[in-house]
Design an enzyme around this catalytic site. Sequence first.
Site, PDB file in Angstrom:
ATOM      1  N   HIS A   1     -28.264  17.848  19.493  1.00  0.00           N
ATOM      2  CA  HIS A   1     -29.524  17.099  19.467  1.00  0.00           C
ATOM      3  C   HIS A   1     -29.298  15.597  19.672  1.00  0.00           C
ATOM      4  CE1 HIS A   1     -33.542  15.959  17.640  1.00  0.00           C
ATOM      5  NE2 HIS A   1     -33.870  17.010  18.365  1.00  0.00           N
TER       6      HIS A   1
ATOM      7  N   HIS B   1     -41.944  10.313  17.728  1.00  0.00           N
ATOM      8  CA  HIS B   1     -40.676  11.046  17.682  1.00  0.00           C
ATOM      9  C   HIS B   1     -39.577  10.240  16.990  1.00  0.00           C
ATOM     10  CE1 HIS B   1     -37.375  13.368  19.993  1.00  0.00           C
ATOM     11  NE2 HIS B   1     -38.026  14.271  19.271  1.00  0.00           N
TER      12      HIS B   1
ATOM     13  N   LYS C   1     -36.881   8.391  14.437  1.00  0.00           N
ATOM     14  CA  LYS C   1     -35.958   8.926  13.433  1.00  0.00           C
ATOM     15  C   LYS C   1     -35.133   7.768  12.870  1.00  0.00           C
ATOM     16  CE  LYS C   1     -35.781  12.706  16.685  1.00  0.00           C
ATOM     17  NZ  LYS C   1     -36.941  13.402  16.176  1.00  0.00           N
TER      18      LYS C   1
ATOM     19  N   LYS D   1     -28.799  11.985  21.416  1.00  0.00           N
ATOM     20  CA  LYS D   1     -29.365  11.289  22.577  1.00  0.00           C
ATOM     21  C   LYS D   1     -28.609   9.966  22.698  1.00  0.00           C
ATOM     22  CE  LYS D   1     -33.038  13.376  20.290  1.00  0.00           C
ATOM     23  NZ  LYS D   1     -32.972  14.682  20.848  1.00  0.00           N
TER      24      LYS D   1
ATOM     25  N   ASP E   1     -19.088   2.432  30.459  1.00  0.00           N
ATOM     26  CA  ASP E   1     -17.835   1.664  30.563  1.00  0.00           C
ATOM     27  C   ASP E   1     -17.184   1.389  29.211  1.00  0.00           C
ATOM     28  OD1 ASP E   1     -18.156   1.553  33.318  1.00  0.00           O
ATOM     29  OD2 ASP E   1     -19.236  -0.362  33.252  1.00  0.00           O
TER      30      ASP E   1
ATOM     31  N   ASP F   1     -33.959  -2.854   2.212  1.00  0.00           N
ATOM     32  CA  ASP F   1     -33.599  -4.256   2.012  1.00  0.00           C
ATOM     33  C   ASP F   1     -32.116  -4.481   2.235  1.00  0.00           C
ATOM     34  OD1 ASP F   1     -32.278  -4.043  -0.971  1.00  0.00           O
ATOM     35  OD2 ASP F   1     -33.987  -2.698  -0.726  1.00  0.00           O
TER      36      ASP F   1
END
Length: 481
Positions: free
Chosen positions: A198, A414, A416, A200, A205, A421
């Site tokens: 899952h 979507h 996440k 992403k 480089d 603080d």
Amino acid sequence: MCDKNNQKLNEMNTPLLTQYEEELKIPKKKLSLLIVVQILILICSLFSICYLLVIPFLYNKPSTEDTVCTSECRVVLVESIPTNLTYAEGAPSHVSTFNTWMNLIQSAKTKIDVASFYWTLRAHHDLNITESPSTVDGETIYKELMKAGTTRNIDIRIAYNMPSSKFPDWDVLDLVKAKAVEARSLNFSRLMNGGILHTKMLLVDDTHFYVGSANIDFRSLTEVKELGAAVYNCSCLAQDMSKIFEVYWQLGEKDADVPPIWPEDLNTNYNFTNPMPVPFNNTNARVVLSSSPPSFCPKGRVSDIDAILHVIDRAKTFIKVAVMDYLPIIPEYRRGEAEQLFWPVIDDRLRKAAIERGVEVQILGSIWNHTSPKMLPYLRSFKVINEIGENKVNVKLFRVPDDQRHIPYSRVNHNKYMVTDNAAYIGTSNWDGSYFTLTGGVGLIVNNTHSTSNDSNSLQDQLRDVFNRDWESIYAEDLSI
């Protein structure tokens, strides 16, 4: 007479000389042997010095820990704001996911590594979607990757979840067919007996990268609300991220298994015991990269769930969480072994922070066509904590206007992430137990300690402002008990 005397003298001396010469032969042999031994010792010493000092430079790859972070390290918040979702004038805004990906791809000099769930950059017939303004950005990213891999000779590697009838991944197959990329799919049913990849993440480089909620999907660019971070000119951190990608790459090999001990070159020195010092945006930050599931973590790598708990436990005044799914269970545990397992790991820590330490906790969930009916009762039970003492706990649901019904699996918040603080956390996982025990994901944790400029542009401050913008917007609905 003299000759006879000399002959006698010689005969008398011969035994003495022969005996003397024989006595001298023993030290000569010893001397020769000693010289040979000394020469051999000298040769061995020179060989050892050569091996220790020269060979590593010839054959060993540079260590991530040897790369020093420079003042050029920069982190930028990245967002996708769906069409027809608008905020009040002056509200915080950030560079788009589309522009960020284009910038990363076009800036590549030698290689691009992509870790992803699935690929739907182009509108395919299996989605029953025709080309529209919403698909243009995805098509553009696809063409730019094709160009990078074929015309510009950039080495592109893709690690992605094993294709299925729901996610056939035509984009990857066509890129491979054109010899633009090399791709490996991960079979989580085999590796973990459940779960998916899952993550992403785009890595360029070993110097720049993106990590966040956006899938490699045209909808993530135009029709889904996404949030991530782009890190530039920061090889120290990017090389540590590359170790996470290499884990996926190895597991994508044919018949690969999760090893009991990972190769040493995938270990990291950076975790909460020893966070990486990074001068992000003229601020002194301490940074950690986390990964899930725990079995995907080589020595030194902190697991994603431990990272989240660490951030929660160190919050003193507030915790703000924005996540699509919040469920203290593991749904469909190991595919058939149990319908679900109770998994209150995060939920307990949030409640403890509110009740024991008086931390203000805000959870911004998502409401859309595919919201789990189980999520709302769990969130209501969390909100009830307000009735105990003087706790400051609140829950809202973010609803993206559903005006693109013809595009499936779109129009949702979507995000996440979590901000406190004390730290900022940007991840790729929804908050139910399966994402931290079975599923592949990544987290970026940044703790800013001091700003060296008058302007407060720390990642924590920016993330807090984004949360407050969404929380106070017309799209955030109070959750009734």
